[in-house]
Design a protein around this motif. Structure first.
Motif, PDB file in Angstrom:
ATOM      1  N   VAL A 161       0.143   1.833   1.108  1.00  0.00           N
ATOM      2  CA  VAL A 161       1.311   1.349   1.848  1.00  0.00           C
ATOM      3  C   VAL A 161       0.935   1.078   3.298  1.00  0.00           C
ATOM      4  CG1 VAL A 161       3.593   2.010   2.735  1.00  0.00           C
ATOM      5  CG2 VAL A 161       2.995   2.469   0.354  1.00  0.00           C
ATOM      6  N   LEU A 162       0.177   1.981   3.929  1.00  0.00           N
ATOM      7  CA  LEU A 162      -0.237   1.796   5.311  1.00  0.00           C
ATOM      8  C   LEU A 162      -1.128   0.558   5.469  1.00  0.00           C
ATOM      9  CD1 LEU A 162      -0.277   2.953   8.209  1.00  0.00           C
ATOM     10  CD2 LEU A 162      -2.341   4.206   7.540  1.00  0.00           C
ATOM     11  N   ILE A 163      -2.069   0.366   4.565  1.00  0.00           N
ATOM     12  CA  ILE A 163      -2.948  -0.812   4.624  1.00  0.00           C
ATOM     13  C   ILE A 163      -2.135  -2.090   4.445  1.00  0.00           C
ATOM     14  CG2 ILE A 163      -4.810  -2.019   3.412  1.00  0.00           C
ATOM     15  CD1 ILE A 163      -6.023   0.757   2.861  1.00  0.00           C
ATOM     16  N   SER A 164      -1.185  -2.098   3.512  1.00  0.00           N
ATOM     17  CA  SER A 164      -0.394  -3.316   3.299  1.00  0.00           C
ATOM     18  C   SER A 164       0.515  -3.606   4.492  1.00  0.00           C
ATOM     19  CB  SER A 164       0.415  -3.219   2.004  1.00  0.00           C
ATOM     20  OG  SER A 164       1.194  -2.064   1.992  1.00  0.00           O
ATOM     21  N   VAL A 165       1.069  -2.602   5.135  1.00  0.00           N
ATOM     22  CA  VAL A 165       1.903  -2.835   6.328  1.00  0.00           C
ATOM     23  C   VAL A 165       1.045  -3.384   7.458  1.00  0.00           C
ATOM     24  CG1 VAL A 165       3.253  -1.666   8.129  1.00  0.00           C
ATOM     25  CG2 VAL A 165       3.682  -1.157   5.717  1.00  0.00           C
ATOM     26  N   ILE A 166      -0.132  -2.807   7.676  1.00  0.00           N
ATOM     27  CA  ILE A 166      -1.031  -3.315   8.724  1.00  0.00           C
ATOM     28  C   ILE A 166      -1.454  -4.753   8.414  1.00  0.00           C
ATOM     29  CG2 ILE A 166      -3.311  -3.028   9.772  1.00  0.00           C
ATOM     30  CD1 ILE A 166      -2.911  -0.003   9.495  1.00  0.00           C
ATOM     31  N   GLY A 167      -1.761  -5.032   7.138  1.00  0.00           N
ATOM     32  CA  GLY A 167      -2.119  -6.398   6.751  1.00  0.00           C
ATOM     33  C   GLY A 167      -0.995  -7.372   6.976  1.00  0.00           C
ATOM     34  N   LEU A 168       0.223  -6.948   6.685  1.00  0.00           N
ATOM     35  CA  LEU A 168       1.387  -7.803   6.889  1.00  0.00           C
ATOM     36  C   LEU A 168       1.604  -8.085   8.373  1.00  0.00           C
ATOM     37  CD1 LEU A 168       3.767  -9.231   5.537  1.00  0.00           C
ATOM     38  CD2 LEU A 168       5.061  -7.116   5.745  1.00  0.00           C
ATOM     39  N   ILE A 169       1.405  -7.077   9.212  1.00  0.00           N
ATOM     40  CA  ILE A 169       1.580  -7.262  10.659  1.00  0.00           C
ATOM     41  C   ILE A 169       0.481  -8.149  11.229  1.00  0.00           C
ATOM     42  CG2 ILE A 169       1.535  -6.075  12.891  1.00  0.00           C
ATOM     43  CD1 ILE A 169       2.900  -3.700  11.464  1.00  0.00           C
ATOM     44  N   VAL A 170      -0.766  -7.921  10.820  1.00  0.00           N
ATOM     45  CA  VAL A 170      -1.900  -8.659  11.384  1.00  0.00           C
ATOM     46  C   VAL A 170      -1.950 -10.092  10.857  1.00  0.00           C
ATOM     47  CG1 VAL A 170      -4.424  -8.780  11.477  1.00  0.00           C
ATOM     48  CG2 VAL A 170      -3.272  -6.588  11.794  1.00  0.00           C
ATOM     49  N   LEU A 171      -1.826 -10.267   9.546  1.00  0.00           N
ATOM     50  CA  LEU A 171      -1.983 -11.602   8.956  1.00  0.00           C
ATOM     51  C   LEU A 171      -0.683 -12.394   8.899  1.00  0.00           C
ATOM     52  CD1 LEU A 171      -4.368 -10.733   5.995  1.00  0.00           C
ATOM     53  CD2 LEU A 171      -4.972 -11.804   8.158  1.00  0.00           C
ATOM     54  N   GLY A 172       0.402 -11.733   8.759  1.00  0.00           N
ATOM     55  CA  GLY A 172       1.674 -12.436   8.639  1.00  0.00           C
ATOM     56  C   GLY A 172       1.975 -12.722   7.181  1.00  0.00           C
ATOM     57  N   PRO A 173       3.232 -13.045   6.883  1.00  0.00           N
ATOM     58  CA  PRO A 173       3.625 -13.256   5.487  1.00  0.00           C
ATOM     59  C   PRO A 173       3.049 -14.530   4.864  1.00  0.00           C
ATOM     60  CG  PRO A 173       5.485 -13.631   6.960  1.00  0.00           C
ATOM     61  CD  PRO A 173       4.351 -13.114   7.793  1.00  0.00           C
ATOM     62  N   GLU A 174       2.627 -15.504   5.684  1.00  0.00           N
ATOM     63  CA  GLU A 174       2.083 -16.746   5.116  1.00  0.00           C
ATOM     64  C   GLU A 174       0.645 -16.569   4.641  1.00  0.00           C
ATOM     65  OE1 GLU A 174       3.232 -16.899   8.457  1.00  0.00           O
ATOM     66  OE2 GLU A 174       5.271 -17.374   7.847  1.00  0.00           O
ATOM     67  N   ARG A 175      -0.151 -15.849   5.403  1.00  0.00           N
ATOM     68  CA  ARG A 175      -1.582 -15.729   5.084  1.00  0.00           C
ATOM     69  C   ARG A 175      -1.917 -14.506   4.246  1.00  0.00           C
ATOM     70  NH1 ARG A 175      -4.443 -16.199  10.705  1.00  0.00           N
ATOM     71  NH2 ARG A 175      -2.514 -15.274  11.406  1.00  0.00           N
ATOM     72  N   LEU A 176      -1.025 -13.557   4.102  1.00  0.00           N
ATOM     73  CA  LEU A 176      -1.317 -12.330   3.360  1.00  0.00           C
ATOM     74  C   LEU A 176      -1.614 -12.584   1.878  1.00  0.00           C
ATOM     75  CD1 LEU A 176      -1.620  -9.281   3.559  1.00  0.00           C
ATOM     76  CD2 LEU A 176       0.807  -9.076   3.024  1.00  0.00           C
ATOM     77  N   PRO A 177      -0.825 -13.409   1.147  1.00  0.00           N
ATOM     78  CA  PRO A 177      -1.152 -13.646  -0.273  1.00  0.00           C
ATOM     79  C   PRO A 177      -2.529 -14.301  -0.459  1.00  0.00           C
ATOM     80  CG  PRO A 177       1.078 -14.346   0.176  1.00  0.00           C
ATOM     81  CD  PRO A 177       0.460 -14.011   1.495  1.00  0.00           C
ATOM     82  N   VAL A 178      -2.878 -15.219   0.438  1.00  0.00           N
ATOM     83  CA  VAL A 178      -4.193 -15.872   0.347  1.00  0.00           C
ATOM     84  C   VAL A 178      -5.300 -14.857   0.589  1.00  0.00           C
ATOM     85  CG1 VAL A 178      -5.664 -17.652   1.354  1.00  0.00           C
ATOM     86  CG2 VAL A 178      -3.228 -18.086   1.047  1.00  0.00           C
TER      87      VAL A 178
END
Length: 128
Positions: A10-27
């Motif tokens: 959960v912590l890694i996914s929240v940090i990824g969402l904050i850093v990459l944003g919702p557009e680039r996270l799935p890619v």
């Protein structure tokens, strides 16, 4: 291998969402998964190749032991190893060799004896 719990994910996914944003996270997730699959495939391939090499090495060692004992008074395990090694060597030296000659001779005799049935012969003679 890794001891990652639910809260770490959960912590890694929240940090990824904050850093990459919702557009680039799935890619980014797809790219990481592709790399992980590639690494796993490479590791499995190497593992299979190493196990085959170890098996070949063991067969060669058993063959050396059998040759030292004169190939006469050998244990059943060594005899099986020698036979499997001989079969493997034959399949490598002649991979496209045909199987037993009996099937070839049957097919060649069947192809040489190609004559029309009697009623067709009679029809051909009546036309002449």
């Amino acid at each position: 291998m890794f001891d990652i719990g639910f809260w770490e994910i959960v912590l890694i996914s929240v940090i990824g969402l904050i850093v990459l944003g919702p557009e680039r996270l799935p890619v980014a997730i797809r790219t990481v998964l592709k790399w992980v699959r590639t690494v796993k495939g490479t590791a499995n391939t190497m593992k299979n190749e190493l196990s085959q090499e170890l098996k070949i090495h063991e067969l060669h060692e058993n063959l050396r032991k059998a040759e030292q004992q004169g190939l006469k008074d050998i244990s059943p395990e060594l005899h099986e190893s020698v036979e499997s090694l001989k079969q493997a060597a034959e399949s490598v030296t002649r991979p496209y060799a045909k199987k037993p000659a009996s099937s070839d001779s049957e097919s060649s005799t069947a192809s040489n004896d190609v004559s029309p049935p009697a009623d067709i012969k009679g029809d051909e003679q009546e036309k002449k």
